[in-house]
Design a protein around this motif. Structure first.
Motif, mmCIF file in Angstrom:
data_model
loop_
_atom_site.group_PDB
_atom_site.id
_atom_site.type_symbol
_atom_site.label_atom_id
_atom_site.label_comp_id
_atom_site.label_asym_id
_atom_site.label_seq_id
_atom_site.Cartn_x
_atom_site.Cartn_y
_atom_site.Cartn_z
ATOM 1 N N ILE A 38 6.858 -13.482 4.504
ATOM 2 C CA ILE A 38 5.614 -12.934 5.027
ATOM 3 C C ILE A 38 5.900 -11.910 6.112
ATOM 4 N N LYS A 39 6.858 -12.230 6.981
ATOM 5 C CA LYS A 39 7.128 -11.357 8.114
ATOM 6 C C LYS A 39 7.957 -10.128 7.758
ATOM 7 N N MET A 40 8.824 -10.248 6.738
ATOM 8 C CA MET A 40 9.759 -9.173 6.484
ATOM 9 C C MET A 40 9.721 -8.655 5.044
ATOM 10 N N LYS A 41 9.887 -9.545 4.069
ATOM 11 C CA LYS A 41 10.083 -9.100 2.704
ATOM 12 C C LYS A 41 8.850 -8.437 2.100
ATOM 13 N N SER A 42 7.646 -8.796 2.555
ATOM 14 C CA SER A 42 6.452 -8.143 2.025
ATOM 15 C C SER A 42 6.309 -6.741 2.591
ATOM 16 N N PHE A 43 6.932 -6.481 3.715
ATOM 17 C CA PHE A 43 6.899 -5.186 4.406
ATOM 18 C C PHE A 43 5.523 -4.819 4.947
ATOM 19 N N GLN A 44 4.523 -5.634 4.676
ATOM 20 C CA GLN A 44 3.181 -5.229 5.054
ATOM 21 C C GLN A 44 2.986 -5.153 6.562
ATOM 22 N N MET A 45 3.539 -6.084 7.300
ATOM 23 C CA MET A 45 3.372 -6.044 8.748
ATOM 24 C C MET A 45 3.965 -4.765 9.338
ATOM 25 N N GLU A 46 5.210 -4.500 8.997
ATOM 26 C CA GLU A 46 5.865 -3.287 9.490
ATOM 27 C C GLU A 46 5.159 -2.043 8.958
ATOM 28 N N HIS A 47 4.697 -2.134 7.713
ATOM 29 C CA HIS A 47 4.014 -0.999 7.094
ATOM 30 C C HIS A 47 2.721 -0.673 7.848
ATOM 31 N N LEU A 48 1.937 -1.700 8.147
ATOM 32 C CA LEU A 48 0.697 -1.488 8.886
ATOM 33 C C LEU A 48 0.982 -0.982 10.293
ATOM 34 N N HIS A 49 2.013 -1.527 10.886
ATOM 35 C CA HIS A 49 2.391 -1.091 12.233
ATOM 36 C C HIS A 49 2.815 0.379 12.241
ATOM 37 N N MET A 100 0.836 -1.197 0.000
ATOM 38 C CA MET A 100 0.000 0.000 0.000
ATOM 39 C C MET A 100 0.872 1.249 0.000
ATOM 40 N N SER A 101 0.884 1.934 -1.125
ATOM 41 C CA SER A 101 1.627 3.188 -1.186
ATOM 42 C C SER A 101 0.769 4.300 -0.599
ATOM 43 N N ARG A 102 1.407 5.401 -0.290
ATOM 44 C CA ARG A 102 0.668 6.528 0.265
ATOM 45 C C ARG A 102 -0.314 7.049 -0.783
ATOM 46 N N GLY A 103 -1.520 7.308 -0.361
ATOM 47 C CA GLY A 103 -2.549 7.780 -1.280
ATOM 48 C C GLY A 103 -3.842 7.972 -0.529
ATOM 49 N N ASP A 104 -4.920 8.124 -1.285
ATOM 50 C CA ASP A 104 -6.211 8.415 -0.683
ATOM 51 C C ASP A 104 -6.687 7.299 0.243
ATOM 52 N N THR A 105 -6.519 6.041 -0.191
ATOM 53 C CA THR A 105 -6.994 4.929 0.622
ATOM 54 C C THR A 105 -6.246 4.839 1.937
ATOM 55 N N LEU A 106 -4.925 4.953 1.888
ATOM 56 C CA LEU A 106 -4.133 4.881 3.110
ATOM 57 C C LEU A 106 -4.443 6.069 4.016
ATOM 58 N N ALA A 107 -4.703 7.239 3.417
ATOM 59 C CA ALA A 107 -5.072 8.412 4.214
ATOM 60 C C ALA A 107 -6.391 8.168 4.947
ATOM 61 N N LYS A 108 -7.355 7.551 4.247
ATOM 62 C CA LYS A 108 -8.636 7.191 4.888
ATOM 63 C C LYS A 108 -8.388 6.251 6.056
#
Length: 242
Positions: free
Chosen positions: A176-187, A126-134
């Motif tokens: 899943i834990k690191m390379k996708s970055f999603q966990m850290e990104h959501l955190h 998820m890049s920065r944008g309208d959805t992430l801002a919401k």
């Protein structure tokens, strides 16, 4: 003074379009009924109730037990954040507080969300944008309301070849834990604790249940229910002046 009775836990799911919100409900429905059921947005074997939230259709999904006519004491609500035509954060704020009808100032205790669950894909950053801002504004509102939050990472098999080979590998997959970055990104972006972010694989094309898929779904559901229960206990203590 007699306290209102909480009839069920209310779980509010939200996230971008295509993230797997309805599929997660379908997966929970399938696991709880011990068979592959119809998707929640097609022909849920549970019961759905639609009411009007301001200008939205607000669906409540109940999960039926294996015994027909009996339901589990938790319900799901789903609100999407599609880039075009999706709900705005104000609608979700109303839903969190239980304002199911415009101008409804004193919602029943059962209408209020007990936990807010963000659903996002593990294979799409998820890049920065309208959805992430919401999503940022929604999570900030939930913190203001004192509503606990969790996140579910879907499509983990698409994010990691090792997990695609076997769902069991989700517990040892660094991808899943690191390379996708999603966990850290959501955190980092939404402030959701890493211990409250769960990778899952939803049922999609499977004809039969799979014990490994069931395990990751139930693991996430168990945490959702436990956090929601804790929230209800806290609310009851506040209500009693404790």
């Amino acid at each position: 003074m007699k306290q209102d009775t909480k009839k069920h836990l209310r779980i509010l799911l939200y996230g971008p379009g295509g993230s797997g919100k309805s599929s997660f409900i379908h997966s929970v429905d399938s696991v709880c009924q011990n068979r592959i059921t119809c998707p929640a947005d097609a022909c849920s074997s549970g019961h759905t109730v639609t009411v009007t939230v301001l200008f939205l259709a607000y669906k409540t999904y109940q999960i039926e037990k294996e015994v027909e006519g009996q339901y589990y004491p938790f319900v799901f609500n789903v609100m999407g954040l599609e880039s075009k035509g999706g709900v705005c954060e104000e609608d979700i704020k109303h839903a969190m507080q239980g304002h199911l009808k415009e101008g409804y100032k004193t919602p029943d205790i059962n209408d209020k969300a007990d936990i807010l669950v963000c659903v996002v894909r593990a294979d799409t950053f998820m890049s920065r944008g309208d959805t992430l801002a919401k999503m940022n504004r929604i999570t900030a509102a939930a913190r203001d309301y004192g509503i606990p939050q969790m996140a579910i990472l879907t499509h983990i098999d698409e994010a990691c070849p090792l997990v695609k080979e076997s769902i069991k590998n989700v517990y040892k997959s660094n991808h899943i834990k690191m390379k996708s970055f999603q966990m850290e990104h959501l955190h980092n972006e939404l402030g959701i604790r890493l211990t409250n972010i769960f990778p899952v694989k939803n049922y999609h094309e499977e004809m039969d249940l799979n014990g490994d898929i069931d395990m990751v779904i139930l693991r996430a559901l168990r945490q959702i229910i436990q956090i929601a229960k804790d929230q209800v206990k806290r609310a009851q203590k506040v209500g009693m002046g404790g």
